[in-house]
Motif scaffolding. Structure first.
Motif, PDB file in Angstrom:
ATOM      1  N   MET A  84       4.753 -36.956  -2.388  1.00 17.27           N
ATOM      2  CA  MET A  84       3.576 -36.610  -3.189  1.00 17.27           C
ATOM      3  C   MET A  84       3.000 -35.282  -2.723  1.00 17.27           C
ATOM      4  O   MET A  84       2.614 -34.443  -3.541  1.00 17.27           O
ATOM      5  N   GLY A  85       2.921 -35.092  -1.415  1.00 21.56           N
ATOM      6  CA  GLY A  85       2.361 -33.859  -0.877  1.00 21.56           C
ATOM      7  C   GLY A  85       3.189 -32.635  -1.202  1.00 21.56           C
ATOM      8  O   GLY A  85       2.639 -31.559  -1.462  1.00 21.56           O
ATOM      9  N   GLN A  86       4.505 -32.774  -1.184  1.00 14.34           N
ATOM     10  CA  GLN A  86       5.400 -31.655  -1.517  1.00 14.34           C
ATOM     11  C   GLN A  86       5.073 -31.080  -2.892  1.00 14.34           C
ATOM     12  O   GLN A  86       5.153 -29.873  -3.102  1.00 14.34           O
ATOM     13  N   SER A  87       4.734 -31.955  -3.820  1.00 19.67           N
ATOM     14  CA  SER A  87       4.446 -31.494  -5.181  1.00 19.67           C
ATOM     15  C   SER A  87       3.043 -30.904  -5.320  1.00 19.67           C
ATOM     16  O   SER A  87       2.737 -30.274  -6.330  1.00 19.67           O
ATOM     17  N   MET A  88       2.207 -31.080  -4.298  1.00 21.18           N
ATOM     18  CA  MET A  88       0.819 -30.638  -4.396  1.00 21.18           C
ATOM     19  C   MET A  88       0.483 -29.434  -3.523  1.00 21.18           C
ATOM     20  O   MET A  88      -0.566 -28.835  -3.691  1.00 21.18           O
ATOM     21  N   VAL A  89       1.346 -29.086  -2.590  1.00 21.63           N
ATOM     22  CA  VAL A  89       1.054 -28.033  -1.618  1.00 21.63           C
ATOM     23  C   VAL A  89       1.865 -26.785  -1.950  1.00 21.63           C
ATOM     24  O   VAL A  89       3.030 -26.868  -2.315  1.00 21.63           O
ATOM     25  N   GLN A  90       1.223 -25.631  -1.820  1.00 22.84           N
ATOM     26  CA  GLN A  90       1.909 -24.360  -2.071  1.00 22.84           C
ATOM     27  C   GLN A  90       2.938 -24.064  -0.985  1.00 22.84           C
ATOM     28  O   GLN A  90       4.092 -23.827  -1.255  1.00 22.84           O
ATOM     29  N   ASP A  91       2.491 -24.059   0.266  1.00 21.56           N
ATOM     30  CA  ASP A  91       3.384 -23.794   1.397  1.00 21.56           C
ATOM     31  C   ASP A  91       3.745 -25.127   2.032  1.00 21.56           C
ATOM     32  O   ASP A  91       2.978 -25.694   2.806  1.00 21.56           O
ATOM     33  N   SER A  92       4.923 -25.637   1.714  1.00 18.24           N
ATOM     34  CA  SER A  92       5.310 -26.960   2.198  1.00 18.24           C
ATOM     35  C   SER A  92       6.277 -26.901   3.377  1.00 18.24           C
ATOM     36  O   SER A  92       6.945 -27.880   3.677  1.00 18.24           O
ATOM     37  N   SER A  93       6.327 -25.776   4.056  1.00 18.82           N
ATOM     38  CA  SER A  93       7.295 -25.615   5.149  1.00 18.82           C
ATOM     39  C   SER A  93       7.033 -26.566   6.310  1.00 18.82           C
ATOM     40  O   SER A  93       7.962 -27.065   6.920  1.00 18.82           O
ATOM     41  N   ASN A  94       5.776 -26.821   6.648  1.00 17.05           N
ATOM     42  CA  ASN A  94       5.459 -27.720   7.762  1.00 17.05           C
ATOM     43  C   ASN A  94       4.933 -29.072   7.291  1.00 17.05           C
ATOM     44  O   ASN A  94       4.351 -29.811   8.087  1.00 17.05           O
ATOM     45  N   PHE A  95       5.139 -29.384   6.035  1.00 18.90           N
ATOM     46  CA  PHE A  95       4.552 -30.602   5.503  1.00 18.90           C
ATOM     47  C   PHE A  95       5.241 -31.865   6.012  1.00 18.90           C
ATOM     48  O   PHE A  95       4.609 -32.908   6.134  1.00 18.90           O
TER      49      PHE A  95
END
Length: 135
Positions: A84-95
């Motif tokens: 879910m977070g991957q689809s909501m965050v611009q910079d997902s490198s450290n997600f």
């Protein structure tokens, strides 16, 4: 009514953890954090608490049931938060790291939440005391 109270407690616990980690540290929008918290709460309660925790062994095997349910809650939380977070965050490198840390912290809370469920929601404490008296 006990289930509703348990769901609210679970939601608050998850929302606080995700609010601190995802919104406070990662910088995710708080509304997105609340949405992830809501989805995770419903899924974890139905799958983890009503499904796995309630049925993973008999009542006398408390630690086993709690361990199995807590591990499954951590895995479920990591998956839900990450995707879910991957689809909501611009910079997902450290997600991924944020999702794993969030899931572990939620898992710690779940360990105690399952104890609460046994005593207050499933009323198993009374059953356990009755069973001990009969032995």
């Amino acid at each position: 009514m006990n289930h509703l109270k348990a769901i609210v407690i679970k939601f608050v616990m998850i929302a606080v953890v995700l609010g601190i980690i995802l919104s406070g540290i990662v910088g995710m929008e708080f509304s997105d954090t609340l949405l992830i918290s809501l989805v995770l709460t419903v899924l974890a309660y139905v799958v983890g608490d009503l499904g796995i925790f309630q049925n993973a062994g008999d009542y006398t095997e408390r630690k086993k049931r709690n361990l199995i349910a807590t591990i499954s809650d951590v895995i479920l939380a990591a998956i839900v938060i990450y995707f879910m977070g991957q689809s909501m965050v611009q910079d997902s490198s450290n997600f991924l790291t944020a999702a794993i840390i969030s899931a572990i912290v939620i898992g710690l809370g779940e360990w105690f939440f399952h104890k609460y469920l046994d005593r207050q929601v499933f009323n198993r404490e009374e059953i356990h005391h009755d069973a001990q008296r009969n032995y």
